[in-house]
Scaffold this motif. Structure first.
Motif, short mmCIF file in Angstrom:
data_model
loop_
_atom_site.label_atom_id
_atom_site.label_comp_id
_atom_site.label_asym_id
_atom_site.label_seq_id
_atom_site.Cartn_x
_atom_site.Cartn_y
_atom_site.Cartn_z
N LEU A 67 35.51 5.52 2.30
CA LEU A 67 36.08 5.68 0.96
C LEU A 67 36.47 7.15 0.72
O LEU A 67 35.94 8.03 1.41
N ASP B 167 31.11 9.34 -2.93
CA ASP B 167 29.96 10.01 -3.54
C ASP B 167 29.23 9.08 -4.50
O ASP B 167 28.01 9.07 -4.59
N MET B 168 30.03 8.31 -5.25
CA MET B 168 29.44 7.38 -6.23
C MET B 168 28.61 6.31 -5.51
O MET B 168 27.49 6.00 -5.92
N LEU B 169 29.20 5.78 -4.44
CA LEU B 169 28.50 4.73 -3.69
C LEU B 169 27.20 5.28 -3.10
O LEU B 169 26.16 4.62 -3.12
N ARG B 170 27.29 6.50 -2.61
CA ARG B 170 26.12 7.15 -2.03
C ARG B 170 25.05 7.36 -3.10
O ARG B 170 23.86 7.14 -2.85
N ALA B 171 25.49 7.80 -4.30
CA ALA B 171 24.54 8.02 -5.38
C ALA B 171 23.87 6.71 -5.81
O ALA B 171 22.72 6.71 -6.24
N LEU B 172 24.59 5.63 -5.66
CA LEU B 172 24.02 4.33 -6.02
C LEU B 172 23.03 3.85 -4.96
O LEU B 172 22.36 2.84 -5.15
N GLU C 91 34.87 8.23 -4.71
CA GLU C 91 34.28 6.88 -4.68
C GLU C 91 33.10 6.86 -3.70
O GLU C 91 32.08 6.22 -3.96
N ARG D 48 24.05 4.33 1.35
CA ARG D 48 24.34 5.51 2.17
C ARG D 48 23.99 5.23 3.63
O ARG D 48 23.30 4.24 3.93
N LEU E 259 23.19 -4.03 -5.80
CA LEU E 259 24.48 -3.51 -6.23
C LEU E 259 25.53 -4.59 -6.14
O LEU E 259 25.53 -5.36 -5.17
N ASP F 192 14.55 0.60 0.08
CA ASP F 192 14.28 2.01 0.39
C ASP F 192 13.17 2.16 1.42
O ASP F 192 12.63 1.17 1.93
N LYS G 120 21.63 -6.04 -1.45
CA LYS G 120 20.29 -5.56 -1.81
C LYS G 120 19.95 -4.39 -0.88
O LYS G 120 20.05 -4.52 0.34
#
Lengths: 646, 93
Positions: free
Chosen positions: B34, B40-45, B38, B48, B76, B68, B65
């Protein structure tokens, strides 16, 4: 001491802020943005006080989004909520979700880089316990160097300890390097050291089953329709009582003012202008409050995110995101809060498109007009009336979606923001948070009603009341006749006096500035079948759509009692100047179409200008909706004339 | 691939697109194409590189799902356009 409250969305940040501050908070905007800020002074157990600033929920401080920019600026001391002094906060209160610690710790890594004293609140500790999730708070304190307090903001568990700990904020002992990968590594190491989750448990499988149903392409839409039907049933069912009460209170206030004040301009301004005008807007407050209350509860349960997910599929073809559905839904009660709710749409162009089309949705103010026109159209076929109502709602929705498609492919063209949305855990909603949100929204609405709407009300009152015309000869002669017969037949005299008053009211309205404007613009509406009285009705309904009914009642029947059957009969059987029926079928269809589609609400335009940041968008909204309404009404009039005739 | 009840599951790893994964498939994120904003946003969510994921609903949009390091998870919803840009190493375990 100034403390900035930070956290990911869905971590219970708002619930915590509400718990700590109650009703003492102040709502404003960050300068130059539409980002809302809330601040409050809270008392600490040591006798000192702290100012708490609630910052927008963000997933990262480093991403290129307005919310993240505001957070960065506040932390750096480059901005402050309107009315506050710019200064770096003395401490950061970072709220982390106990059930999703891995991702939340990456956010903590970003705040740790700011090198400000920090307190960590681990929220939803009750959910973590229920899931058998273990978090070692001592190790977390040791690894971060900051005080850590487990809390449950929903039940207020741990909040006393949290407030007592606020003055003990410490600068984090370790700071991850500047890259995102370093922050993630720092977070992963701490997560492994402090947290241990059991293997997937029954509860998680239950959540997945719920998700499966709520996000299913068919079942999900069905569930959504059911939830929304229930929500609107509650709103329309239970808001009626306070709405009737507001109507009654304002009617009595207007009467009391008219009686108490000497007859004249001041009395008319206060009774007919201010009290009646503000009452006409405030009557929708119960619906708005109830709607926001229920939406807030729904959001807190986690269901709204699933609904957004389902609706995104449906709105995507017209260029709107799933987030737009709450504003579009809210617009069915009133466009004012709907436009304010469009702040939830992350992309600016999509937000503008949502704002521009939301007023197409059938709001409550249109319903009295629909009721009048549907009655006229289906007097002999009452069973068809509900179908016509449904048709009006459907036409409004279709016009909104088509307009969104048009704007997103022309003026507001941009690639749609890619859809990525967190689906938060299901949980019991917080009644307190819902009440606080409702309170905040209510205050914003009242602020609008007390400023912009009040000003518009006064201007329209003036246009409708001036110039004061002399009573027409017919009214004078009736009064003379009534005076003559009064001693012998007082009842008949009263009736004649009332007739004279009605004729005088209708004459005054027709000769007011609004009436003259109605006459002036009538040629424009001629192709739609409107005569000068309908044109006046359209003009006065700019204040609020429902005013059309009372204007028609005054202009045609000379009586503003719109609940009276005889007045409604007078309206339905009114004649044009040439003797033909005023509300023939083509005209009634044309007028109905016009009212479904037209922007007849100046307060909405004022809110559009405020939320979009420019009157240019409000002007475009007015021009577009007027053009669509005019074209639609012309089409309806022409088709009805050709097919069913008068 | 068909796995009989008596045969132990054979672990296979291959690079593929997130959008091609079936419901229930587990995988590890290997990359994202991406653009910066976009991405960065996905990574923040939480989506990653190296994140352990499971598809709980495939299709448009799909639900992913993310689990962690401690075993906690979050979900998401992402559109097909996002899923097409994310590569994963999937396993049939």
């Amino acid at each position: 001491m100034r403390i900035a409250l930070l956290g990911n969305p869905n971590t219970g940040k708002t619930t915590l802020f509400n718990r700590l501050t109650g009703l003492r908070h102040k709502t404003s905007n960050f300068p130059g943005t539409t980002q809302e800020s809330r601040t409050a002074i809270i008392d600490l157990p040591d006798g000192s006080a702290a100012q708490l600033i609630d910052l927008p929920g963000v997933y990262s401080l480093e991403i290129d989004q307005p919310e993240a920019a505001v957070c960065r600026d506040v932390i750096a001391g480059n901005t402050a909520p309107r009315g506050e002094i710019k200064a770096e906060p003395d401490a950061l209160l970072v709220i982390l979700d106990a059930t999703n610690l891995g991702r939340n710790l990456v956010f903590l890594a970003e705040t740790a880089r700011r090198r400000l004293p920090t307190i960590i609140a681990i929220n939803m500790i009750d959910l973590a316990r229920n899931r058998g999730l273990h978090i070692d708070l001592e190790i977390l304190t040791e690894r971060t160097g900051c005080p850590v307090v487990p809390i449950c903001a929903r039940t207020a568990e741990g909040l006393d300890k949290l407030t007592a700990t606020l003055p003990q904020a410490r600068i984090p002992s370790t700071t991850p390097a500047g890259s995102p990968a370093a922050a993630e590594q720092w977070a992963d190491e701490i997560t492994r050291a402090v947290s241990l989750a059991p293997p997937a448990i029954a509860r998680e499988r239950f959540t997945e089953r719920l998700d499966h149903a709520f996000t299913h392409p068919i079942l999900g839409v069905f569930a959504f329709a059911l939830v929304m039907a229930g929500l609107f049933w509650v709103v329309f069912k239970f808001a009626t009582i306070p709405m009737d009460l507001i109507d009654l209170v304002f009617a009595r206030l207007a009467n009391a003012a008219a009686t108490a004040l000497p007859e004249g301009i001041l009395s008319s301004l206060i009774a007919d202008g201010l009290i009646t005008g503000v009452g006409a807007t405030l009557i929708f407050l119960p619906q708005i409050l109830l709607l926001f209350f229920l939406l807030s509860l729904l959001e807190d349960t986690g269901y709204l995110a699933r609904a957004t997910f389902v609706i995104d599929r449906m709105l995507k073809p017209v260029g709107l995101p799933g987030h737009a559905f709450v504003p579009l839904l809210t617009a069915h009660a009133c466009a004012l809060p709907a436009i304010m709710a469009a702040r939830a749409v992350p992309d600016r162009k999509q937000r503008l498109a949502t704002i521009l089309v939301a007023p197409f949705m059938t709001c409550s103010a249109r319903l009295p007009v629909y009721a009048l026109l549907v009655t006229v159209l289906f007097r002999d076929r009452p069973l068809l009336a509900p179908l016509a109502f449904v048709g009006c709602y459907a036409l409004g929705i279709a016009a909104a979606l088509a307009s969104a498609f048009f704007f997103r492919h022309t003026l507001l063209r941009s690639p749609s923001r890619l859809f990525m949305l967190e689906l938060p855990s299901y949980k019991l909603p917080s009644l307190r948070t819902a009440l606080m949100t409702t309170w905040d929204r209510g205050l914003v609405f009242l602020k609008n009603a007390g400023t912009v709407i009040l000003a518009i009300t006064i201007i329209l009152w003036w246009l409708e009341s001036y110039p004061i015309s002399t009573p027409p000869p017919q009214a004078e002669s009736l009064r003379a006749q009534a005076a003559q017969i009064e001693p012998a037949n007082p009842e008949q005299a009263t009736q004649i006096f009332a007739d004279a008053d009605r004729i005088e009211s209708a004459h005054a309205k027709a000769n007011s500035f609004a009436g003259k404007l109605g006459h002036f613009i009538q040629p424009v509406f001629e192709p739609l079948g409107f005569d000068w009285r309908l044109s006046i009705g359209v003009f006065t309904s700019l204040a609020a759509r429902e005013v059309f009914v009372s204007t028609m009642a005054v202009v045609i029947a000379g009586d503003d009692d719109t609940d009276s059957d005889s007045v409604l009969n007078d309206i339905a059987s009114a004649k044009r100047d040439d003797g033909s029926p005023l509300f023939d079928r083509p005209t009634a269809w044309s007028l109905l179409t016009f009212f479904v589609l037209a922007m007849l609400c100046l307060p909405t335009l004022a809110v559009t200008a405020k939320e979009s940041g420019s009157w240019k968008w409000a002007a475009l909204q007015f021009a577009w909706m007027t053009a669509v309404a005019y074209s639609g009404a012309f089409l309806a009039y022409t088709l009805a004339s050709l097919t069913i005739g008068a | 691939m068909t796995i009989s009840d008596t045969t132990p599951p054979k672990l296979t790893h291959r690079e593929e697109c997130l959008c091609d994964l079936e419901t229930g498939t587990c995988a590890r994120i290997t990359g994202c194409r991406l653009d910066r904003q976009e991405g960065d946003m996905l990574r923040a969510l939480g989506l990653r590189t190296n994140a352990q994921i499971q598809i709980t609903r495939s299709g448009e949009p799909c639900i992913v799902k993310i689990t962690d390091e401690a075993g906690s998870s979050c979900s998401l919803g992402i559109s097909r356009r996002v899923a097409q840009m994310v590569t994963v190493s999937s396993s049939d375990d």
